[in-house]
Design a protein around this motif. Structure first.
Motif, PDB file in Angstrom:
ATOM      1  N   ARG A  49      -9.636   7.104  54.827  1.00 53.05           N
ATOM      2  CA  ARG A  49      -8.201   7.298  55.079  1.00 53.05           C
ATOM      3  C   ARG A  49      -7.890   8.695  55.590  1.00 53.05           C
ATOM      4  NH1 ARG A  49      -4.752   3.773  52.411  1.00 53.05           N
ATOM      5  NH2 ARG A  49      -3.393   5.531  51.968  1.00 53.05           N
ATOM      6  N   ASN A  52      -8.079   8.671  59.620  1.00 47.62           N
ATOM      7  CA  ASN A  52      -6.887   8.314  60.420  1.00 47.62           C
ATOM      8  C   ASN A  52      -5.608   8.902  59.804  1.00 47.62           C
ATOM      9  OD1 ASN A  52      -6.487   6.606  58.274  1.00 47.62           O
ATOM     10  ND2 ASN A  52      -6.273   4.741  59.492  1.00 47.62           N
ATOM     11  N   LEU A  54      -4.123   8.591  57.025  1.00 48.11           N
ATOM     12  CA  LEU A  54      -3.251   7.921  56.062  1.00 48.11           C
ATOM     13  C   LEU A  54      -3.217   8.790  54.812  1.00 48.11           C
ATOM     14  CD1 LEU A  54      -4.165   4.113  56.385  1.00 48.11           C
ATOM     15  CD2 LEU A  54      -2.067   5.260  57.115  1.00 48.11           C
ATOM     16  N   VAL A  76      -0.060  12.217  64.798  1.00 40.26           N
ATOM     17  CA  VAL A  76      -0.833  11.212  64.043  1.00 40.26           C
ATOM     18  C   VAL A  76      -0.780   9.844  64.715  1.00 40.26           C
ATOM     19  CG1 VAL A  76      -0.779  12.287  61.770  1.00 40.26           C
ATOM     20  CG2 VAL A  76       1.061  10.748  62.425  1.00 40.26           C
ATOM     21  N   ASN A  77       0.329   9.518  65.359  1.00 42.79           N
ATOM     22  CA  ASN A  77       0.401   8.202  66.005  1.00 42.79           C
ATOM     23  C   ASN A  77      -0.555   8.106  67.197  1.00 42.79           C
ATOM     24  OD1 ASN A  77       2.280   7.303  64.134  1.00 42.79           O
ATOM     25  ND2 ASN A  77       4.018   7.963  65.374  1.00 42.79           N
ATOM     26  N   ARG A  80      -3.970   7.627  65.679  1.00 38.28           N
ATOM     27  CA  ARG A  80      -4.194   6.279  65.140  1.00 38.28           C
ATOM     28  C   ARG A  80      -4.373   5.234  66.228  1.00 38.28           C
ATOM     29  NH1 ARG A  80       0.352   7.235  60.582  1.00 38.28           N
ATOM     30  NH2 ARG A  80      -0.918   8.522  59.189  1.00 38.28           N
ATOM     31  N   LYS A  81      -3.878   5.529  67.432  1.00 41.03           N
ATOM     32  CA  LYS A  81      -4.162   4.619  68.546  1.00 41.03           C
ATOM     33  C   LYS A  81      -5.655   4.587  68.836  1.00 41.03           C
ATOM     34  CE  LYS A  81      -0.178   5.731  71.379  1.00 41.03           C
ATOM     35  NZ  LYS A  81       0.173   6.156  72.735  1.00 41.03           N
ATOM     36  N   MET A  85      -8.298   0.509  61.941  1.00 41.04           N
ATOM     37  CA  MET A  85      -8.693   0.350  60.542  1.00 41.04           C
ATOM     38  C   MET A  85      -8.596  -1.112  60.116  1.00 41.04           C
ATOM     39  SD  MET A  85      -7.422   2.486  57.237  1.00 41.04           S
ATOM     40  CE  MET A  85      -8.747   3.175  56.267  1.00 41.04           C
ATOM     41  N   PHE A  87      -8.711  -3.471  56.659  1.00 43.15           N
ATOM     42  CA  PHE A  87      -8.452  -3.253  55.239  1.00 43.15           C
ATOM     43  C   PHE A  87      -9.106  -4.325  54.368  1.00 43.15           C
ATOM     44  CE2 PHE A  87      -4.988  -1.514  57.691  1.00 43.15           C
ATOM     45  CZ  PHE A  87      -4.704  -0.307  57.074  1.00 43.15           C
ATOM     46  N   LEU A 104       1.314  -7.008  68.418  1.00 41.88           N
ATOM     47  CA  LEU A 104       2.422  -6.124  68.014  1.00 41.88           C
ATOM     48  C   LEU A 104       2.179  -4.667  68.446  1.00 41.88           C
ATOM     49  CD1 LEU A 104       5.174  -6.046  66.438  1.00 41.88           C
ATOM     50  CD2 LEU A 104       3.868  -5.181  64.507  1.00 41.88           C
ATOM     51  N   GLY A 105       0.984  -4.169  68.168  1.00 41.60           N
ATOM     52  CA  GLY A 105       0.657  -2.790  68.533  1.00 41.60           C
ATOM     53  C   GLY A 105       0.615  -2.605  70.045  1.00 41.60           C
ATOM     54  N   LYS A 108       4.461  -2.570  70.981  1.00 38.14           N
ATOM     55  CA  LYS A 108       5.290  -1.475  70.455  1.00 38.14           C
ATOM     56  C   LYS A 108       4.655  -0.103  70.637  1.00 38.14           C
ATOM     57  CE  LYS A 108       8.329  -4.272  68.450  1.00 38.14           C
ATOM     58  NZ  LYS A 108       9.651  -4.474  68.954  1.00 38.14           N
ATOM     59  N   VAL A 109       3.331  -0.052  70.594  1.00 38.51           N
ATOM     60  CA  VAL A 109       2.675   1.252  70.659  1.00 38.51           C
ATOM     61  C   VAL A 109       2.165   1.536  72.075  1.00 38.51           C
ATOM     62  CG1 VAL A 109       0.818   2.688  69.739  1.00 38.51           C
ATOM     63  CG2 VAL A 109       2.056   1.128  68.219  1.00 38.51           C
ATOM     64  N   ARG A 153      -6.893  -7.346  65.510  1.00 39.70           N
ATOM     65  CA  ARG A 153      -5.717  -6.482  65.604  1.00 39.70           C
ATOM     66  C   ARG A 153      -6.140  -5.018  65.840  1.00 39.70           C
ATOM     67  NH1 ARG A 153      -1.870  -6.189  60.388  1.00 39.70           N
ATOM     68  NH2 ARG A 153      -3.765  -5.348  59.461  1.00 39.70           N
ATOM     69  N   MET A 157      -6.413  -2.367  70.160  1.00 39.54           N
ATOM     70  CA  MET A 157      -5.926  -1.044  70.566  1.00 39.54           C
ATOM     71  C   MET A 157      -7.006  -0.256  71.322  1.00 39.54           C
ATOM     72  SD  MET A 157      -2.879  -1.324  69.403  1.00 39.54           S
ATOM     73  CE  MET A 157      -2.204   0.318  69.619  1.00 39.54           C
TER      74      MET A 157
END
Ligand SMILES: Nc1ncnc2c1ncn2[C@@H]1O[C@H](COP(=O)(O)OP(=O)(O)OP(=O)(O)O)[C@@H](O)[C@H]1O
Ligand SMILES: [Mg+2]
Lengths: 248, 226
Positions: A49, A52, A54, A76-77, A80-81, A85, A87, A104-105, A108-109, A153, A157
């Motif tokens: 963690r 990235n 977190l 940080v964004n 993280r791209k 990660m 989980f 979604l990423g 939106k990202v 997911r 990215m």
């Protein structure tokens, strides 16, 4: 010579009085698959963690592709791209289909339009063998399928590095295989992976290096043959033999 | 069935149905306006209680505690006669019911937001979504869905509590019934107030069924577990 893809340099992390990481250092090159093992509470999740962000570290530095990612002005964004990660508990978005979880990423990202995001989403679902479940919601999927969506997911990215935190430990034993198989494929494709896992079959066959973490310190770090056949530290041998016995 | 004692009083109710329906219209309008105001204030308030910090969070929490701890009748009388916030009884009733509903709706949303597990927010952050973006795109849609049952409850409470506006003379359903009864037709009390009750019941029933439908329609296939 190009810098290592990931470098942890003397990383410290504490929660209040509790020292969780005490001077952790190692490097990974692009294409490496490093597997982190160690007892419960040794700091494995915390270490991942930190990569990235977190979780924020208290000392030391972390570099990705030569850039320090732990200084104050790192976005940080943006980081993280580049670092995906996966989980233990999947953490899929419950209100979205498998495909939407993956896109979604991208939307939106990455700011992709719907059609392009879907096309890429389907590609990654195919990569994890779930093209036929694209329209299913998480609650309609088995644990193994959920985790494969979680992998898709993260992959979507196009990260430089994929982090896995015990990706199979919440799964029924008969579902572990399908997830490990996907991870093996990714390793073979040259994706750089830092994996916390006690799945010894995967560690033996896919790992470039094994990192044994105990009490916030790296006790031993080397290729799987060394750790499994000829551990340098007594602690490593003890831990591995306990692990193998529990596995039986 | 024994014959009703005063057949003609049902005729009186039937003859004044247009007045009762006009009152029903006011009741429906007041309910809609109050629920809307309650939603517009209550949703952000719930979000502030979960994600906010500092003085804003404390202010919102305190307002909620005060509003939930004060009888609606007192709020409406205070606003109308004490503070004279508006000369319009409809506006005053909307503010009173809307504020009180906001205080309850904030708790519905707060619970719903908190029930979406942290892990999903973390996963959204881990793919590079900003905090607000992740809350809006991942937590809020699920929280809204989980709010429907609580919202349904709140809706029927507000609908029935609009009758309290009788104390400030707003011409809603109960007031119309009361006026009919006091306008010399006191013998028709039972018939008038039974009709009024029936209308409230029908409104509540229809609203509940509609919200059941919404709940079904927007539910996540397979359930909520991710
Ligand atoms: N957010 C937190 N706040 C306080 N303490 C924490 C937090 N996260 C982890 N810890 C503590 O840090 C220590 C290391 O935890 P961590 O989760 O990194 O261990 P782990 O090696 O991943 O263990 P496991 O195998 O059980 O997953 C533990 O003692 C834990 O209680
Ligand atoms: Mg852990």
């Amino acid at each position: 010579m190009s810098p290592p893809l990931l470098e942890l340099d003397d990383v410290y992390k504490s929660y209040g009085e509790e020292q969780v990481l005490s001077g952790v250092s190692f490097e990974m090159d692009a294409g490496d698959v490093d597997v982190v093992i160690g007892p419960s509470g040794s700091g494995k999740s915390t270490m991942l963690r930190c990569v990235n962000r977190l979780t924020e570290i208290n000392g030391g530095d972390i570099y990705l592709d030569g850039d320090c990612i732990t200084d104050a002005n790192t976005d940080v964004n943006e980081l993280r791209k580049q670092v995906g990660m996966v989980f233990q508990d999947f953490n899929l978005f419950a209100h979205l289909t498998a495909l939407e979880n993956v896109t979604l990423g991208l939307r939106k990202v990455r700011g992709m339009d719907k059609a392009a995001a879907q096309e890429k989403g389907y590609e990654h679902l195919e990569q994890v063998g779930l093209l036929d479940q694209a329209d299913s919601y998480p609650a309609e999927l088995s644990g193994g399928q959920k985790q494969r969506v979680g992998i898709a997911r993260a992959l979507a990215m196009d990260p430089k590095l994929l982090l896995f935190d015990e990706p199979t430990s919440a799964l029924d034993p008969e579902l572990v295989g399908e997830v490990v198989e996907v991870m093996r494929d990714l390793a073979a494709e040259g994706i750089t992976m830092l994996v916390v896992s006690h799945e010894m079959g995967f560690a033996r066959s896919a790992a470039s290096d094994i990192i044994f973490l105990d009490d916030g310190r790296i006790v031993e770090h080397g290729p799987p043959e060394q750790l499994f056949e000829n551990p340098q530290a007594a602690r490593t041998g003890e831990f591995l033999s306990r692990l193998t016995h529990e596995g039986e | 069935m024994p014959p009703l004692p005063l057949q003609s009083d049902w005729a009186f109710v039937a003859g004044n149905l247009d007045l009762l329906l006009a009152g029903t219209g006011v009741t429906v309008g007041l309910t809609a306006a109050s629920i809307l105001l309650g939603f517009l204030l209550g949703f952000p308030a719930g979000a502030v209680e979960v994600y906010g910090r500092g003085p804003l969070k404390r202010a919102v929490e305190t307002a909620g505690v005060v509003l939930r701890g004060t009888p609606l009748l007192v709020i409406i009388i205070l606003l109308f006669f004490g503070l004279s916030v508006s000369s319009s009884a409809f506006v005053t009733a909307t503010i009173a019911l809307g504020l009180r509903s906001a205080a309850y709706q904030s708790q519905i949303f707060r619970g719903a937001l908190q029930s979406v597990d942290e892990g999903q927010l973390e996963a959204a952050r881990a793919i590079g979504m900003g905090r607000l973006q992740a809350i809006r795109g991942v937590v809020v849609p699920q929280a809204l869905r989980r709010s429907v049952p609580g919202f349904q409850n709140e809706f029927t409470i507000v609908l029935k509590d609009t009758s309290i506006a009788i104390v400030i003379g707003l011409g809603e359903l109960l007031t119309v019934g009361q006026n009919l009864y006091q306008g010399g037709q006191s013998t028709a009390a039972l018939e008038i107030f039974l009709t009024v009750s029936l209308i409230y019941f029908v409104l509540t029933f229809v609203t509940n069924r509609s919200l059941d439908y919404i709940d079904d329609h927007f539910s996540i296939p397979g359930g909520e577990r991710a």
